[in-house]
Design an enzyme around this catalytic site. Sequence first.
Site, PDB file in Angstrom:
ATOM      1  N   ASP A 157      19.294  21.270 -32.844  1.00 33.40           N
ATOM      2  CA  ASP A 157      20.621  21.339 -33.439  1.00 33.40           C
ATOM      3  C   ASP A 157      20.500  20.904 -34.899  1.00 33.40           C
ATOM      4  O   ASP A 157      19.674  20.049 -35.224  1.00 33.40           O
ATOM      5  CB  ASP A 157      21.567  20.407 -32.680  1.00 33.40           C
ATOM      6  CG  ASP A 157      22.909  20.287 -33.369  1.00 33.40           C
ATOM      7  OD1 ASP A 157      23.551  21.324 -33.577  1.00 33.40           O
ATOM      8  OD2 ASP A 157      23.290  19.149 -33.714  1.00 33.40           O
ATOM      9  N   CYS A 196       0.850  -1.198   0.000  1.00 32.90           N
ATOM     10  CA  CYS A 196       0.000   0.000   0.000  1.00 32.90           C
ATOM     11  C   CYS A 196       0.879   1.239   0.000  1.00 32.90           C
ATOM     12  O   CYS A 196       2.099   1.151   0.167  1.00 32.90           O
ATOM     13  CB  CYS A 196      -0.936   0.019   1.212  1.00 32.90           C
ATOM     14  SG  CYS A 196      -0.133   0.429   2.768  1.00 32.90           S
ATOM     15  N   ASP A 248      22.627  16.069 -30.592  1.00 34.93           N
ATOM     16  CA  ASP A 248      23.223  14.733 -30.693  1.00 34.93           C
ATOM     17  C   ASP A 248      24.722  14.722 -30.459  1.00 34.93           C
ATOM     18  O   ASP A 248      25.346  13.668 -30.541  1.00 34.93           O
ATOM     19  CB  ASP A 248      22.931  14.136 -32.071  1.00 34.93           C
ATOM     20  CG  ASP A 248      23.779  14.786 -33.166  1.00 34.93           C
ATOM     21  OD1 ASP A 248      24.083  15.994 -33.032  1.00 34.93           O
ATOM     22  OD2 ASP A 248      24.131  14.096 -34.133  1.00 34.93           O
TER      23      ASP A 248
END
Length: 739
Positions: free
Chosen positions: A426, A16, A625
Site C-alpha cells: 500500500d 515428551c 496499514d
Amino acid sequence: MKKIENKTYPVLNMHCAGCASNVEKTVNGLPGVEKGAVNLAANTLSIEFDRLVLSPESLQKAIQEAGYDLIIEEDNALELQEEEQRKRYNKLKIKTIGAWIFAIPMMLISMVFMHMLYAHEIMLILALPVLLLFGNSFYINAWKQLKIGRSNMDTLVALSTSIAFSFSVFNTFYPEFWTSRGLDAHVYYEAATVIIAFVLLGKLLEERAKGNTSSAIRKLMGLQPKTASVIRDGKEETLLISQLQVNDLVSVHPGEKIPVDGTVSEGSSFVDESMITGEPVAAEKNVGDMVLAGTINQKGAFVMKTSKVGKETLLANIIRMVQEAQGSKAPVQKIVDRITGIFVPVVLGLSVITFIVWMLFGGINMFSYALLSAVSVLVIACPCALGLATPTALMVGIGKGASNHILIKDALALEQMRKVNTVVLDKTGTLTEGHPTVSQWFWENGEEPQAKEILLAAELKSEHPLADAIVNELQSQGITPTALSSFESITGKGIKVVYQGETYWAGNQRLLNDFGAVISVYLKGMIEKSQSEGKSIVFFGQNKSLLSVISISDKVKPSSKEAVKMLQNMGIRVCMLTGDGEATASSVASELGIGHYKAEALPSDKEDFVKELQNEGSVVAMVGDGINDSQALARADVSIAMGKGTDIAMDVAMITLMTSDLQLLSKAFKLSRQTVKLIHQNLFWAFIYNLIGIPIAAGLLFPLNGLLLNPMIASAAMAFSSVSVMLYTIFYGKFVMRF
C-alpha cells in the site's frame, strides 16, 4: 448461540512428544472445543472453545485425569508456570543426582567386580531406590496412560527397565533355571538403573534448554514495572499494576518505566519508545499525548491518566500475540504430530518383533541377546527429538523476530513467507509518511517573513487537511503567528484574512481566480511540474497579487527505496496499490523503481488485485496499514501490517512490523527462510537418528561384526538426541540467525 473464546494456558507435567499428543487428544475430544493445539517447547495449550459448553475448570479436570495439569488462572499465569517449572527443575535435579549416586557403583560392580561375593544381591539393593524413588514418576505416568489406553515416552522407559529388572531378580533367586541348561544367569540391574539415570539427565538438560528458547517472552514481560505511583485523594501511593483502573492518575518520575497505556494530563517529558517503535530518538510528550506501557521516561516528570490497563495495554497484546504465535503450529509440525502419535505403539511392536526374530534364529541360547536387543529398541527410540524439532525452532524464530520489532502472530506465516514471490505494498503510510508535508515553496519576489507570520496565523484557524502541513513547516522554521483583524473560511476554495487593512488569502485555483491574481511564467512552470508529480498546490496571495505557491505531498519514507530494492534483489516482485490518482501513483512508483502499480483503488479493488496475482500463480504477501487495506490483507497468502497503522489492520495481519521502517520487511523474509531451514535441519537429524539407531539397537550389525548395543548406551544416545536438538536450536538462534 456460541461464546467462542481463544485462550492460551500453561500445561504442567509434560516431558515428551507423546505427552503433548495425549493432552491434545484429550482436549480435542471434549465437548465445546473447536480446536486445541499443544506446544511441547513452550509447555502451553492454545485452545478455541465455547465458554457456554466448556468451562476452564472442566478443561483443567479433564487434563488432570489424563495425568497432567493446567494453570487456568489468567493473572500472572506465566509467573505461576515459571514457578512450577522451577520446582520441577529442582526436583528433577535432586532425582538425577540421586539416581547417579546409585548407578555409578552399580556400573563398577557389573563391569569390574562382577565376581565379588553377593554381587547380584548388592546390585538389587542399589537398584531399588533408583526404580522406586528417583524413577518412580516413569511408572506412575505409564500407568496413568495405560488406564486411558494411551502411551508415551514413560511407557517405553517403564517397560524396558521393569523387564530388565524383573529378569534380573528372577536370575538372582533362581539361577539354576539357566545353569541347569548350560547357560549363564545374567543380571541387568545396571541397565535398568543407568537407563533411568540417563533419561533423567536428558530431561534435566532439556528443561534447562527450554528456558532459553522462551527468553523473548521473559524479556517482554520484564519491560513492564510491577508497581505504579497512583494519585488518589491528592496523595501519591504505590500500588501493584494489577490494581490500576482506567482513568487513574499515575505519577511518572524521571527514569521510570511507564506502567500502563494512557495520556499525559500534567507536565511534559521525552520518552524512549524504542522498544515499541524502534525509533532511537526519544519522543516529546506533552499534555494530551499518548504514552505506552513499558516505555522509559527520560528526565522530565509528568502525570498520566490511564486509558488501558492489565491485558488491554499494547505491551500486553504484543506479549499475548508472541505467546500465541509460539504456541501455533506450522504445517510441517502437524505431519510430525501424526508420526509421534503412532510412534510409541510402533516401537513397542518393533521391540516384540526384535525379540521374536532373535529367538527364532538363535533359540534359547540367544535369550539374553534377544532380551537385551528388545530392551535397547525400547530405550533408544525417542519421539522427543521429533516432537521438539519444530516448536523449538519456531520459538527461537518468533522470539528473534519480536526482539527485532517483527511481531509474528501465526507460525503459518513463517513457513509461508519463504514461498512468497510477490509483495503488494500500500502506498499511503506504508511507502510514504502517511501525512501531507510541504515539499517545495515557490515565491514570486523572494521570501517575505511577515507574510509567513500572516499565513501561519491564518492556517492555524483553518480546518483543511493541508493546513497542518503548512503550519508544521512554518513552525519548524521558527515562525510565530501574528494577530489578525478577521478570518473567513470560504467553502470549497480556501481562507481569507485581514491584517492591518490588507486582505490575504490562501486556497485553490478557484480562489485565485476569484481574486483575479495572475500567475507568472516562472510560477506556472513550477506548478505544472508539481502537478505532474501528483502533488497538491496551495496558492497564497495579497489582494490581487500572487505571493507564493506551496507544493504539498505525502513524502516517500527515506527507507522505502532501499527496502524495495532489497526485496527485488531477493527475487521478489514488488507491486503498489493506492487510492490516489494516476499522476501521484506514477510519480511514487517511478521514484521507487516499482513497475507494477494500480491507482484509484478502492478497498474491493485492492482485494481483486491480490486475487488476480494469485490466479496467475503468484504467492502474495500484502503490506498495509489502514482499514481500507484489511480486505486485501485477509485475501493475501501472507498479511503484513505496519505497526503504526490501525488496530484493524494489525488484527487481520499475520505479521506486524512494529516500526515505520519498511526495511524490516526484507528482514522478515530472511527470518522466515532461516527458521524454516532450522526446522528442516532439526527434523532431518531427528529422523536420521531413529532410522539408524533402532536397527542397530535391534542387533542388525551383530551378524556382521558382533556389535550388540548395550541398553545403557542406548539410554545415553536417547537422552542425547533430545538435548542435541535443543542445544543446536539455541546455538543456531544466537550465532547463525542473522538478518
